[in-house]
Enzyme design. Structure first.
Site, PDB file in Angstrom:
ATOM      1  CG  ASP A 333      -2.009   0.999   1.146  1.00  0.00           C
ATOM      2  OD1 ASP A 333      -2.714   1.020   0.481  1.00  0.00           O
ATOM      3  OD2 ASP A 333      -1.793   2.102   2.152  1.00  0.00           O
ATOM      4  CD  GLU A 364      -2.175   1.928  -3.504  1.00  0.00           C
ATOM      5  OE1 GLU A 364      -3.309   2.575  -3.830  1.00  0.00           O
ATOM      6  OE2 GLU A 364      -1.849   2.261  -2.494  1.00  0.00           O
TER       7      GLU A 364
END
Ligand code: CA
Length: 646
Positions: A333, A364
């Site tokens: 994340d 990400e």
């Protein structure tokens, strides 16, 4: 210690030299006794409290750890304290912080107390024989939330399994228990995905484990990084149960042919009322020059991965999950908040231990806002992709936005829903935005996708842009067609194909963009809809099966982009490309045409024996061996994939 000075102190080389340690931290028990060791270099005093239960009641015993080397505190007892719970009272600058142990491997209800646990006894029968399925040439990743999977009563799961890890261990479930339409694991197997990426399964804070049904959350609010979430276990009170049930789940997924990816959120914690903060105030967190918490995560704080003990913590935690739970990789994340040194170190450690590329790492490549990392830190964002280990991948928002429009505005459109497809952009998508077109070194780094848990589902985006009546629960043929076209484009992009569970059946969240704390009913997989839209599911199924036979798209090498022979604008809003498909496949050359317009587009075929592999109605045409003459037609709003016979 003046709080505004902690930033300078903790960023300094002197602090690292004085206090970095590789001593084992946490609690360790066995027949020889039990050892507790905590890293708390700024503490004046540390008290350890033992409890027979994971919540409630007073401490049964108080221990007094002593200060050891490099800022550690430890105490030992000759007794085996397996099954006991504990916490610490840590005094820093005269203030007492009551805290659980950040290094603990399990905990009691809601993660408030840590647990001394002999992990051996949490191993399910046969665990030592558990093995991930053999590696596949193509990796198709399906993103799933544990509760979403089995919350819908129509899914036919045992009532006692709904929402739990356990539901992912059972085969044979069917819609309304009718015995006919598979749900759950059987459905997944039929779909053909190879990897399941689970939204957070570590212990998070926003769902009360005592009353899990009262709240829903995606789980991007970490409390105990090394402990499974209690609300997914059948007994959140007993710390060994969540551990064992997660292992059961991994074993079942492996047995059924899936590898398991864990979504990790090392970039921020639920809040600063957490063990990493309380044991060494501010050390694990970035600060602004005013001493405030840095907030590049948009969640209130940023973990300082670049500090050596923090880097150790994250690395050790990740390796622990892989080793203890047999997991097969990570989705990071907000990877754009992590320093690239740490990410490289992790990939290297995994490669050395398990073989190159055996464990996946991707994330990400962005952050919500600027962060206050130690000066000189290089963060693992899009710009870093050209410099980091080429096995580290990243979600690609360029393909995502090109195909269906930006996630920033609901009315923004892409190729399939009112925008214009152009050969030049299509070519970049097809070759995975590998440099010089984009930031990737190889397609391996490219996670190609149209939807994930964030933002509107693909279906809801199509409704917003194509359906004036905004009928989210509908199944408008026009939208189904656009969905098929979008999926066909994505599965023709070099990279690793990824999609949100349910994208394949037109999953809707009723137009809600950020459903992280919406109800379980909004978030759950609607198994009735999965059946109703089974033709769309079949279209995905065919694309997945076809993709596995097409080296032109599955090639992950740096040379893969040379497979693109040409791209061409064939008509207004209709573009195509030819690709070299040499390799393990019956077809030598591929021709793809994506007709995003309202008019049929004639396609002249180059010489040779051509076969229809996929059109707008079926992605299983390749099974039918349909020979083509010198011309064919790309129907309006449809994809066409053709193969030239070897
Ligand atoms: Ca929890």
């Amino acid at each position: 210690m003046d709080i505004t000075h902690t930033k300078e102190l903790f960023d300094s080389k002197e602090f690292e030299v004085a206090y970095h340690t590789d001593l084992p931290l946490g609690s360790f028990c066995g027949r020889e006794g039990t050892l507790f060791r905590l890293w708390a270099p700024t503490a004046q005093n540390v008290v350890l409290r033992l409890y027979p239960a994971g919540h409630g009641g007073q401490p049964k015993e108080i221990l007094h750890p002593v200060k050891g080397e490099k800022g550690t505190w430890h105490c030992e007892t000759a007794r085996n304290l397996d099954g006991w719970y504990y916490d610490y009272a840590v005094t820093v600058d005269g203030r007492v912080y009551e805290t659980n142990d950040p290094w603990a491997k399990s905990c009691g209800l809601n993660g408030k107390r840590s647990m001394v646990l002999d992990l051996k006894r949490t191993d399910p029968p046969g665990w030592e024989l558990d093995k991930a399925p053999a590696p596949t040439e193509e990796q198709v990743i399906w993103e799933l939330h544990v509760r979403d999977f089995s919350w819908d009563a129509a899914g036919g799961f045992e009532p006692a399994d709904r929402g739990l890890f356990r539901a992912l261990t059972k085969t044979g479930t069917t819609l309304y228990r009718n015995g006919k339409h598979p749900t759950g694991l059987d459905y997944m197997k039929r779909l053909g995905v190879t990897h399941v990426q689970l939204l957070p399964i570590y212990d998070y804070g926003s769902v009360d484990e005592k009353h899990p049904e009262a709240a829903y959350n995606w789980g991007y609010d970490p409390v105990n990084y090394n402990v499974p979430e209690g609300s997914y276990s059948s007994d959140p009170y007993r710390g060994e149960v969540r551990v064992r049930e997660l292992k059961d789940m991994v074993a079942a997924l492996h047995k059924n042919g899936f590898r398991v990816i864990m979504d990790v959120v090392y970039n921020h914690t639920y809040n600063l009322e957490c063990s990493l903060f309380k044991t060494v105030p501010w050390y694990f967190f970035r600060q602004t020059s005013q001493g405030k918490p840095s907030n590049g995560s948009g969640c209130g704080n940023d973990v300082a991965s670049e500090r050596s003990m923090c880097g150790r913590y994250i690395l050790e935690s990740a390796l622990y999950w892989i080793e203890e739970y047999h997991l097969d990789g990570f989705r990071f994340d907000l990877m754009g908040l992590m320093d690239d040194g740490l990410m490289n170190k992790l990939q290297k450690a995994l490669d050395e231990k398990y073989g190159p590329g055996e464990k996946l790492v991707y994330g990400e490549p962005w952050r919500a806002a600027d962060t206050h990392a130690r000066p000189g830190t290089r963060l693992c964002d899009k710009e870093s992709l050209l410099h980091i280990d080429s096995k580290i991948g990243a979600f690609n928002d360029d393909t995502r936005d090109a195909v269906k429009g930006s996630v920033m505005r609901e009315d923004s459109v892409g190729f399939v829903n009112g925008g214009t497809i152009r050969a030049e952009v299509l070519g970049k998508c097809l070759t995975g935005w590998v440099a010089p077109n984009g930031a990737n070194q190889t397609p391996y780094q490219n996670i190609t996708y149209l939807s994930c848990h964030d933002d509107w589902t693909l279906w809801d985006k199509l409704v917003y842009t194509m359906d004036p009546s905004k009928h989210f629960l509908g199944s408008d043929p026009k939208l189904l067609k656009a969905n098929r076209l979008a999926a066909a484009i994505n599965f023709c992009c070099q990279g690793r194909p990824f999609f949100l569970s349910g994208e394949e059946f037109g999953r809707t969240k009723g137009g809600i963009k950020n459903s992280y704390c919406s109800s379980s009913e909004v978030n759950q997989l609607d198994w009735t809809r999965a059946w109703e839209n089974r033709e769309l599911v079949d279209y995905y199924r065919g694309l997945i099966a076809l993709r596995k036979q097409l080296p032109a798209f599955a090639d992950k090498s740096a040379e893969a982009r040379n497979r693109l022979l040409f791209t061409k604008d064939l008509a207004p809003n209709c573009a195509g490309a030819a690709l070299d498909n040499h390799g393990n496949s019956p077809w030598k050359i591929l021709l793809v045409v994506f007709n995003c317009s309202d008019t049929p587009c004639p396609v002249n075929l180059p010489e040779g024996k051509w076969q229809l592999l996929c059109d707008g109605d079926s992605s299983f045409r390749w099974q039918q061996h349909i020979p083509l003459e010198s011309r064919c037609t790309a129907q309006p709003g449809s994809a066409l994939i053709l193969g030239k016979m070897n």
